[in-house]
Design a protein around this motif. Structure first.
Motif, short mmCIF file in Angstrom:
data_model
loop_
_atom_site.label_atom_id
_atom_site.label_comp_id
_atom_site.label_asym_id
_atom_site.label_seq_id
_atom_site.Cartn_x
_atom_site.Cartn_y
_atom_site.Cartn_z
N MET A 90 0.50 -0.98 0.14
CA MET A 90 -0.09 0.10 -0.21
C MET A 90 1.03 1.16 0.02
N GLY A 91 0.88 2.28 -0.98
CA GLY A 91 1.54 2.91 -1.63
C GLY A 91 1.05 3.70 -0.16
N LEU A 92 1.51 4.98 -0.27
CA LEU A 92 1.43 6.41 0.51
C LEU A 92 0.26 7.47 -0.12
N GLN A 93 -0.29 7.26 -1.34
CA GLN A 93 -1.14 7.60 -1.86
C GLN A 93 -2.66 7.27 -1.61
N THR A 94 -2.56 5.51 -1.37
CA THR A 94 -3.55 5.53 -0.93
C THR A 94 -3.97 4.97 0.10
N VAL A 95 -2.92 5.39 1.57
CA VAL A 95 -3.28 5.83 2.91
C VAL A 95 -4.02 7.23 2.84
N ILE A 96 -3.03 7.89 1.92
CA ILE A 96 -4.47 9.87 2.26
C ILE A 96 -5.05 9.30 1.54
N ASP A 97 -5.55 8.40 0.21
CA ASP A 97 -6.65 8.21 -0.29
C ASP A 97 -7.88 7.46 1.38
N LEU A 98 -6.67 6.50 1.99
CA LEU A 98 -8.22 6.25 2.94
C LEU A 98 -8.15 7.33 3.84
N ILE A 99 -7.21 7.51 4.35
CA ILE A 99 -7.46 9.13 5.98
C ILE A 99 -9.04 9.86 5.56
N GLY A 100 -8.63 10.46 3.68
CA GLY A 100 -9.00 11.16 3.62
C GLY A 100 -10.73 11.07 3.10
N SER A 101 -10.82 10.09 2.12
CA SER A 101 -11.90 8.97 2.83
C SER A 101 -12.64 8.97 4.01
N THR A 102 -12.15 8.51 4.81
CA THR A 102 -12.37 8.74 6.52
C THR A 102 -12.93 9.53 7.31
N VAL A 103 -11.95 10.23 6.69
CA VAL A 103 -12.19 12.13 7.21
C VAL A 103 -13.82 12.69 6.55
N ILE A 104 -13.72 13.12 5.54
CA ILE A 104 -15.21 12.60 4.38
C ILE A 104 -16.51 12.07 4.74
N PHE A 105 -15.99 11.17 5.03
CA PHE A 105 -17.23 10.40 5.68
C PHE A 105 -17.38 10.53 6.41
N GLY A 106 -16.84 11.05 7.68
CA GLY A 106 -17.06 10.59 8.61
C GLY A 106 -17.91 12.50 8.72
N TRP A 107 -17.31 13.39 8.08
CA TRP A 107 -17.89 14.54 8.15
C TRP A 107 -19.59 14.31 7.68
N LEU A 108 -19.77 13.47 6.77
CA LEU A 108 -21.24 13.40 6.33
C LEU A 108 -21.77 13.05 7.16
N PHE A 109 -20.93 11.81 8.14
CA PHE A 109 -22.00 10.68 8.54
C PHE A 109 -22.37 12.12 10.00
N LEU A 110 -21.31 12.18 10.41
CA LEU A 110 -21.84 13.42 11.04
C LEU A 110 -23.33 14.72 10.94
N ILE A 111 -23.50 14.97 9.60
CA ILE A 111 -23.73 16.09 9.62
C ILE A 111 -25.26 15.18 9.22
N THR A 112 -25.40 13.86 8.72
CA THR A 112 -26.59 12.95 8.67
C THR A 112 -27.06 12.65 10.13
N ILE A 113 -26.63 12.97 11.28
CA ILE A 113 -26.80 12.39 12.53
C ILE A 113 -27.45 13.79 13.20
N THR A 114 -26.87 14.95 12.56
CA THR A 114 -27.42 16.16 12.85
C THR A 114 -29.06 16.41 12.04
N ALA A 115 -28.25 16.36 11.50
CA ALA A 115 -29.13 16.44 10.41
C ALA A 115 -31.20 15.78 10.46
N ASN A 116 -31.08 14.62 10.94
CA ASN A 116 -31.89 13.68 11.28
C ASN A 116 -32.09 14.12 12.93
N GLY A 117 -31.34 14.28 13.42
CA GLY A 117 -31.69 14.60 15.33
C GLY A 117 -33.10 15.80 14.73
N ALA A 118 -32.24 17.30 14.13
CA ALA A 118 -32.84 18.49 13.99
C ALA A 118 -34.22 17.90 13.19
#
Lengths: 214, 413
Positions: free
Chosen positions: A1-29
């Motif tokens: 696994m190259g560095l680029q792949t690791v960066i992609d994984l970290i980036g996608s995890t952050v974006i997913f988490g961000w979207l997930f939090l938005i979803t949870i908040t939106a759902n609550g509101a």
């Protein structure tokens, strides 16, 4: 696994988490808004039903299908106070229409915080008593029911209206507030910040035609 | 943009659309709820407006009165405020089988809502007044006077204060008061009366004695000329044609099958106790004499209608001329239970300023062209206590003079 792949994984995890939090908040509101809206809807529906019933009954004060049995409609109000009133009218008791015999109808507001009235401490039961039947009242979230009486000259009659002054009643102002019996969404997250939707209705001058016509 | 990103955008859009739709539904339901209430109010207002218009037509055109034609109502829907209404009319009988009442039904439509208002009218009769005066020439209501029932003055209602009298308050009128020409103070100072149920000026209801109808209803038993002495005895009458004449006793149902016992161009003497519905009348179909009534002694119901709900007795005393309360050696106090009507004069107390002091108790009505003094205010005569018979608001003695108009008995909405 190259560095680029690791960066992609970290980036996608952050974006997913961000979207997930938005979803949870939106759902609550969304849930809270939905409950609030439904609470308001319920509140308004309760108010409308109560209003219809009150207007239906109060407009018939002094009415009798057979007028000889209630010749003087101005004597139809038997008791008048700020939260209770008793009067004579001819009710449709069996669905076949008024029977020509005067019935007594008694409205009164019960104490707040009655058992089974939900967690809203301000809610009272508005009772409706026909003749000598047991008091009947449903929990529709009434928190305020105030009656103000006026004479022909639009002067307020002090309450409780004395027996001598009952005949002076010419019109009635009815004020009523309705709240939800159970707090909406905020109560789940903040019990100290409970929120009860409320609605207010006022009939400025309700006057039955029957006690005006003679 | 990759395929996954596109799917994610579509997914989120769907989620927000669904939640938006749910929120919208709640709002729409709330709006519908409000509109439902609003629609109910509008349709009821249309129905009430239609009923008011119909009632106005009846008051102005008075169907079936004075040879006026019947009115069928407005059966073709009339547009009003975005809705429509119709008015239908029915002639209905009163409790005694007499036609003359009107039931007017107004049906309104607005959107999907319907509202019906039903109004019952009946011919208005003068017995509905506790006190009626065509004129108050030189007399006035003083602070000690009170009238507990509907009152009409077909002129100016005078009020004032007798010399030396107290003035804690003015005269008291417990029922609705109508006048033709307003009110006026005849003394200075004077206290304004209390009108507990309001006062309406500019209302004219002239006395109207339908002599022909009473003659018709008295039918073959109409007495003519001279005197008629009548003693009421429960559901019978004992009558004679002079003070010392032979007495004939007949059931009221026999001598007055339509409830009217009358004499034309003569003098009627009346006393006794009655337990049925009756109008005794002294008429004047022509000429310049007769038509007077003299109350010889108490005239009462067998049971008091104020305490006996089964009392159906109802008496009318009608005179073309004066109705006089006679003197009698037996007692000073007089009681008259019934509605008294004098077309051209009023109710008088014979020797009011010299006879022994007593009281005149009336349960019913006091109706006449003129009001007279009944006592001298101190030592002689009969101060009057008129108590209104509440039954007269909706009922009347048989063929009691009518006002040539209709009034509303019941309003159902």
């Amino acid at each position: 696994m190259g560095l680029q792949t690791v960066i992609d994984l970290i980036g996608s995890t952050v974006i997913f988490g961000w979207l997930f939090l938005i979803t949870i908040t939106a759902n609550g509101a969304n849930k809270e808004d939905f409950q609030t809206n439904q609470g308001e809807l319920l509140c308004q529906q309760n108010l409308v039903e109560l209003t219809k019933l009150l207007e239906y009954d109060f407009r018939k004060i002094g009415f009798c299908k057979e007028p000889n049995r209630l010749p003087n409609p101005t004597l139809a109000i038997l008791l008048a106070d700020s939260t209770r009133i008793k009067f004579l009218t001819d009710l449709d008791l069996d669905g076949s229409g008024p029977d020509g015999f005067p019935d007594s109808l008694y409205y009164y507001l019960g104490p707040p915080g009655v058992a089974g009235a939900g967690n809203n401490p301000r809610v009272c039961i508005l009772y409706r008593v026909v003749n000598d039947q047991p008091a009947a009242g449903s929990n529709l979230g009434v928190t305020n029911f105030k009656l103000t009486y006026y004479d022909r000259f639009n002067n307020v009659i002090p309450v409780p209206v004395s027996q001598a002054n009952l005949q002076s009643i010419f019109s009635i102002q009815i004020s009523m507030s309705v709240e939800n019996t159970i707090a909406s969404a905020l109560a789940e997250t903040s019990p100290q910040n409970t929120q009860y939707q409320s609605a207010f209705w006022q009939q400025r001058r309700l006057s039955s035609r029957n006690y005006q016509n003679r | 943009m990759g395929k996954q990103a596109l799917l994610m955008v579509i997914g989120y859009s769907l989620i927000f659309l669904m939640s938006g739709a749910m929120m919208s539904n709640g709002t729409v339901d709330a709006f519908n709820n409000a509109m439902n209430y609003y629609e109910g109010n509008i349709v009821r207002d249309i129905a009430i407006s239609g009923a008011n218009m119909g009632a106005n037509y009846i008051f102005v055109n008075r169907p079936l009165m004075n040879s006026n034609p019947w009115w069928n109502g407005w059966v073709t829907p009339i547009k009003l405020n975005g809705g429509t209404f119709t008015v239908t009319m029915d002639s209905v009988q009163d409790n005694y089988g007499n036609w003359g009442r009107i039931r007017m039904t107004t049906t309104a439509h607005y959107g999907d809502s319907t509202c019906v208002v039903t109004v019952l009218f009946h011919p208005s009769q003068f017995s509905k007044f506790c006190m009626y005066a065509g004129a108050m020439t030189g007399v006035y209501f003083e602070p000690s006077d009170s009238v507990f029932g509907p009152c009409h003055i077909e002129s100016t209602l005078n009020y004032g204060n007798p010399s030396g009298g107290t003035m804690a308050g003015g005269a008291y009128f417990g029922g609705k008061v109508t006048t033709k020409s307003g009110i006026a103070a005849l003394t200075n100072p004077a206290m304004l009366p209390t009108f507990a149920q309001g006062r309406e000026d500019g209302v004219s209801i002239p006395l109207s004695l339908n002599t022909a109808q009473l003659v018709t209803e008295a039918a073959g038993n109409l007495f003519s000329g001279g005197e008629l002495w009548v003693t009421l005895k429960d559901d019978s009458v004992a009558w004679k044609r002079s003070k010392t004449g032979a007495v004939t006793t007949q059931a009221i149902s026999q001598i007055a099958p339509n409830g009217v016992l009358a004499i034309d161009k003569g003098t009627l003497y009346i006393q006794g106790e009655v337990s049925t519905r009756l109008t005794v009348a002294s008429l004047r179909t022509s000429g310049s004499t007769g038509g007077t009534v003299i109350v010889k002694d108490n005239v009462t119901y067998k049971t008091d209608p104020r305490v006996d709900p089964l009392c159906h007795a109802m008496l009318g005393v009608v005179g073309y001329g004066s109705i006089s309360i006679d003197t009698t050696a037996a007692h000073n106090n007089f009681t008259v239970q019934g509605s008294m009507y004098s077309q051209t004069d009023g109710i008088q107390v014979v020797n009011y300023n010299t006879r022994p002091r007593g009281n005149l108790y009336v349960l019913g009505g006091w109706i006449g062209t003129q009001i007279y003094a009944t006592s001298n205010g101190t030592t002689a005569g009969l101060p009057v206590n008129v108590t209104y018979d509440e039954r007269f608001r909706v009922d009347a003695p048989p063929y009691f003079p009518g006002t040539n108009g209709y009034e509303i008995l019941a309003w159902y909405e």
